[in-house]
Design an enzyme around this catalytic site. Structure first.
Site, mmCIF file in Angstrom:
data_model
loop_
_atom_site.group_PDB
_atom_site.id
_atom_site.type_symbol
_atom_site.label_atom_id
_atom_site.label_comp_id
_atom_site.label_asym_id
_atom_site.label_seq_id
_atom_site.Cartn_x
_atom_site.Cartn_y
_atom_site.Cartn_z
ATOM 1 C CG HIS A 113 34.020 -6.245 -16.548
ATOM 2 N ND1 HIS A 113 35.016 -7.085 -17.086
ATOM 3 C CD2 HIS A 113 33.430 -6.523 -16.030
ATOM 4 C CE1 HIS A 113 34.730 -7.673 -17.342
ATOM 5 N NE2 HIS A 113 33.757 -8.475 -16.368
ATOM 6 C CE LYS A 138 32.041 -10.803 -17.825
ATOM 7 N NZ LYS A 138 32.321 -11.536 -16.546
ATOM 8 C CB SER A 235 3.507 -8.247 -9.347
ATOM 9 O OG SER A 235 2.554 -7.112 -9.214
ATOM 10 C CE LYS A 282 -2.197 0.991 -10.068
ATOM 11 N NZ LYS A 282 -2.464 0.754 -8.300
ATOM 12 C CG ASN A 303 -4.712 -2.006 -12.714
ATOM 13 O OD1 ASN A 303 -5.035 -1.964 -13.801
ATOM 14 N ND2 ASN A 303 -4.344 -2.684 -11.498
ATOM 15 C CG ASP A 318 -6.217 -0.596 -9.466
ATOM 16 O OD1 ASP A 318 -5.568 -2.536 -8.795
ATOM 17 O OD2 ASP A 318 -4.980 -0.215 -9.522
ATOM 18 C CD GLN A 466 -3.580 -6.292 -9.042
ATOM 19 O OE1 GLN A 466 -3.323 -5.639 -10.696
ATOM 20 N NE2 GLN A 466 -2.743 -6.550 -8.467
HETATM 21 P P1 NAP Z 1 -0.225 6.890 -6.373
HETATM 22 O O1 NAP Z 1 -0.847 7.320 -7.501
HETATM 23 O O2 NAP Z 1 1.654 7.373 -5.700
HETATM 24 O O3 NAP Z 1 -0.746 8.011 -5.063
HETATM 25 C C1 NAP Z 1 0.252 7.750 -3.320
HETATM 26 C C2 NAP Z 1 -1.082 8.630 -2.743
HETATM 27 O O4 NAP Z 1 -0.656 8.352 -1.475
HETATM 28 C C3 NAP Z 1 -1.241 10.002 -2.808
HETATM 29 O O5 NAP Z 1 -2.329 10.659 -2.427
HETATM 30 C C4 NAP Z 1 -0.228 10.352 -2.070
HETATM 31 O O6 NAP Z 1 -0.517 11.939 -1.754
HETATM 32 C C5 NAP Z 1 -0.555 9.368 -0.839
HETATM 33 N N1 NAP Z 1 0.557 9.658 -0.033
HETATM 34 C C6 NAP Z 1 1.907 8.878 -0.819
HETATM 35 N N2 NAP Z 1 2.997 9.408 0.103
HETATM 36 C C7 NAP Z 1 2.286 9.443 1.866
HETATM 37 C C8 NAP Z 1 2.511 10.233 2.840
HETATM 38 N N3 NAP Z 1 4.387 9.085 3.357
HETATM 39 N N4 NAP Z 1 2.317 10.335 3.955
HETATM 40 C C9 NAP Z 1 0.413 10.106 3.236
HETATM 41 N N5 NAP Z 1 0.645 10.478 2.304
HETATM 42 C C10 NAP Z 1 1.562 10.027 1.625
HETATM 43 O O7 NAP Z 1 -0.385 5.757 -5.574
HETATM 44 P P2 NAP Z 1 -1.689 4.119 -6.119
HETATM 45 O O8 NAP Z 1 -0.719 3.454 -6.895
HETATM 46 O O9 NAP Z 1 -2.232 4.888 -5.681
HETATM 47 O O10 NAP Z 1 -1.193 3.401 -4.585
HETATM 48 C C11 NAP Z 1 -1.270 3.744 -3.127
HETATM 49 C C12 NAP Z 1 -1.082 1.805 -2.594
HETATM 50 O O11 NAP Z 1 -2.119 1.428 -2.528
HETATM 51 C C13 NAP Z 1 -0.456 1.724 -2.419
HETATM 52 O O12 NAP Z 1 -0.052 1.449 -0.973
HETATM 53 C C14 NAP Z 1 -0.691 0.743 -3.342
HETATM 54 O O13 NAP Z 1 -0.209 -0.651 -2.443
HETATM 55 C C15 NAP Z 1 -2.162 0.259 -2.701
HETATM 56 N N6 NAP Z 1 -2.562 -0.368 -4.039
HETATM 57 C C16 NAP Z 1 -2.700 -2.241 -3.659
HETATM 58 C C17 NAP Z 1 -3.481 -1.976 -4.515
HETATM 59 C C18 NAP Z 1 -4.099 -3.605 -4.373
HETATM 60 O O14 NAP Z 1 -4.576 -4.542 -5.606
HETATM 61 N N7 NAP Z 1 -4.543 -4.597 -3.515
HETATM 62 C C19 NAP Z 1 -4.131 -1.810 -6.111
HETATM 63 C C20 NAP Z 1 -3.323 -0.308 -6.375
HETATM 64 C C21 NAP Z 1 -2.717 0.179 -4.912
HETATM 65 P P3 NAP Z 1 0.155 12.833 -1.821
HETATM 66 O O15 NAP Z 1 -0.924 13.310 -3.052
HETATM 67 O O16 NAP Z 1 -0.072 14.084 -0.866
HETATM 68 O O17 NAP Z 1 1.509 13.017 -2.640
#
Ligand code: NAP
Length: 497
Positions: A113, A138, A235, A282, A303, A318, A466
């Site tokens: 371990h 192990k 997921s 992404k 994605n 997406d 998606q």
């Molecule tokens: P990402 O590429 O990391 O982008 C995140 C975005 O959110 C950036 O614009 C970031 O701003 C902003 N952000 C993060 N934390 C923040 C905070 N505390 N205050 C203000 N802005 C903030 O992420 P993503 O993949 O685009 O995902 C974004 C969201 O979409 C997530 O909540 C995810 O669950 C959702 N989503 C949902 C689906 C669905 O099928 N329902 C699919 C895809 C994504 P900065 O540029 O300033 O860092």
């Protein structure tokens, strides 16, 4: 095989837990170092499943703090009482040699371990253990990097001797789940929360229900979610249920990834057949793939990854999913107007990451008037430049003169469910407010929007569409959207209990 450790500190509780664990597990590990004044004879007589007797000393992460002679004496007693297995530490096996000559039928597990790291000389350690007189070896190490799991996988693949091996800690969970696919003799799972005998040990019900561990074998195809964080994701439950429903020998696990380039490179060795990609990878993952589908390339975000004969290709499901959801809001108009429902609509998107990109490009195709706002204004400007739309400062009141408002940030996502990306007063009656977050189903933003008289849309429908498209890209088979929706609702409702 799945083994449940019993870590009760008294005989009565140990007997109770052993009986409960025996109805689910293949094997029981009696951690006698936890039990004061242990009655080994009684425990072994009452067993209904094969038992491993372990008496771990404090120096190896156990509870036995007496002298070494007494500790070994209990293991010798276990052999005399014909325990099915005895686990002995690699530096103590010499004390058992005499007994091992007569050790029928007890099998000896010689264990190593390391609670700090997965050391560089794993092959040498494995070789030494194999030469120690063990029946089974192990090796359990701590994962400081998710790629440590691949090193454990290689040891298991090369081993000619039955070997139990996995990584401890949060980053090692995948090696515990994928034990059969990796080739480990067994994995450990806890009887319930609070009964874990080591860091990162997964619960038996999660292993059996979320990961369908009983369906796994050496040939199971691995799929998984790349992101950080990933623990909130539904997921695994969705895809593993679909694999079961469609009778596919596949398993889906979460990969918590910091360094995307290193992860993609090292995990090629595991031949993962497909990935979902989520926040924050992404966009950055695009540079580490062998090919990118033209739509995903245009969007600049992936994605979904498909591994065909070792070639990793990125896709984006997406975009199509979000547009489907937005066009579905007004079913009647959508039907009569075809795909022109969004044409000319004013849409403000908060966020400039992967999800915002996908949605913005999809809306642009439908000729919507898009405004991007984001915490980092330069990033909003950059996305607006790529899409051919406008960016505004996040506090610009004009940004909220819109028909549709979309949250594409994680603000409001579990566990920070009391947060919202914009002030409630900026939401106007009849505005469509779409939150891409699906956990929780109704975010604070949507709750505020409802009280302001807006039309609200949660992220679950987008997620469902998606995920279905992703599943089709991996397997060639289109799953039922209703089944995905039902699983997701059931699971999220249970979480809320
Ligand atoms: P990402 O590429 O990391 O982008 C995140 C975005 O959110 C950036 O614009 C970031 O701003 C902003 N952000 C993060 N934390 C923040 C905070 N505390 N205050 C203000 N802005 C903030 O992420 P993503 O993949 O685009 O995902 C974004 C969201 O979409 C997530 O909540 C995810 O669950 C959702 N989503 C949902 C689906 C669905 O099928 N329902 C699919 C895809 C994504 P900065 O540029 O300033 O860092």
């Amino acid at each position: 095989m799945i083994c449940i450790p019993i870590i009760s500190n008294n005989l009565a509780d140990a007997l109770h837990d052993m009986a409960e664990a025996s109805s689910i597990a293949d094997l029981i590990e009696l951690r006698i170092d936890y039990i004061k004044n242990v009655d080994l004879k009684c425990l072994l007589e009452r067993r209904t499943k094969p038992v491993i007797v372990t008496n771990r000393p404090v120096r190896e992460g156990g509870k036995f703090d007496g002298n070494e002679e007494d500790r070994i004496a209990l293991l010798k007693l276990a052999i005399q009482l014909q325990a099915d297995y005895v686990d002995i530490e690699h530096d103590s096996i010499k004390h058992l040699c005499r007994d091992t000559e007569h050790r029928v039928p007890t099998k000896i597990i010689v264990s190593y371990h390391n609670f700090r790291e997965t050391p560089g000389d794993l092959t040498d350690i494995h070789k030494r253990l194999c030469q120690s007189g063990a029946d089974i070896v192990k090796i359990v190490t701590h994962a400081n990097n998710i790629t440590d799991n691949v090193r454990i996988y290689r040891i298991l693949q090369q081993s000619r001797m039955p070997t139990i091996s996995f990584c401890m800690g949060e980053l090692g969970i995948i090696s515990r789940i994928l034990y059969k696919r990796f080739g480990s003799y067994l994995t450990f799972a806890s009887l319930r929360a609070g009964k874990e005998s080591a860091p990162g040990q997964i619960g038996i019900h999660e292993l059996l229900n979320t990961y369908q561990a009983r369906r796994q074998d050496k040939r199971s195809a691995i799929y998984g979610l790349i992101g950080n964080p990933v623990s909130h994701s539904i997921s695994p439950i969705i895809h593993n249920t679909l694999f079961k429903e469609m009778n596919l020998n596949s398993i889906y696990v979460p990969f918590k990834v910091d360094n995307i380039g290193e992860f993609i490179r090292e995990f090629r060795g595991l031949d993962v057949k497909g990935y979902s990609v989520t926040i924050p990878h992404k966009e950055s993952v695009v540079n580490h793939l062998d090919a990118v589908d033209p739509i995903a390339e245009k969007i600049g975000a992936v994605n979904t990854i498909v591994n065909k004969d070792g070639q990793l290709t990125g896709f984006n499901t997406d975009c199509e999913a979000a547009i489907k959801v937005l066009e579905g809001i007004n079913q009647a108009s959508a039907k009569s107007l075809g795909n022109t429902y969004l044409k000319g609509k004013k849409v403000t998107i908060v966020g400039a990451g992967g999800a915002a990109r996908a949605i913005a490009f999809g809306l642009k195709e439908r000729q919507a008037q898009i405004t991007i706002i984001n915490r980092n204004y330069e990033r909003a400007q950059s996305l607006a430049g790529d899409v051919g739309c406008i960016a505004k400062k996040i506090d610009d009141p004009q940004a909220f003169d819109t028909d549709i408002f979309i949250n594409a940030t994680p603000v409001g996502m579990f566990p920070k469910i009391n947060e919202t990306p914009i002030d409630k007063n900026k939401l106007k009656p009849n505005m469509i407010v779409f939150d891409t977050i699906y956990n929780p189903i109704e975010t604070k933003l949507l709750n505020d929007a409802r009280t302001q008289g807006c039309i609200i849309v949660n992220g679950l429908s987008m997620f469902v569409h998606q995920a279905a498209a992703q599943f089709k890209l991996w397997t060639g088979r289109m799953p039922s959207v209703e089944i995905i929706e039902n699983i997701a609702y059931k699971y999220l409702a249970m979480e809320g209990d």
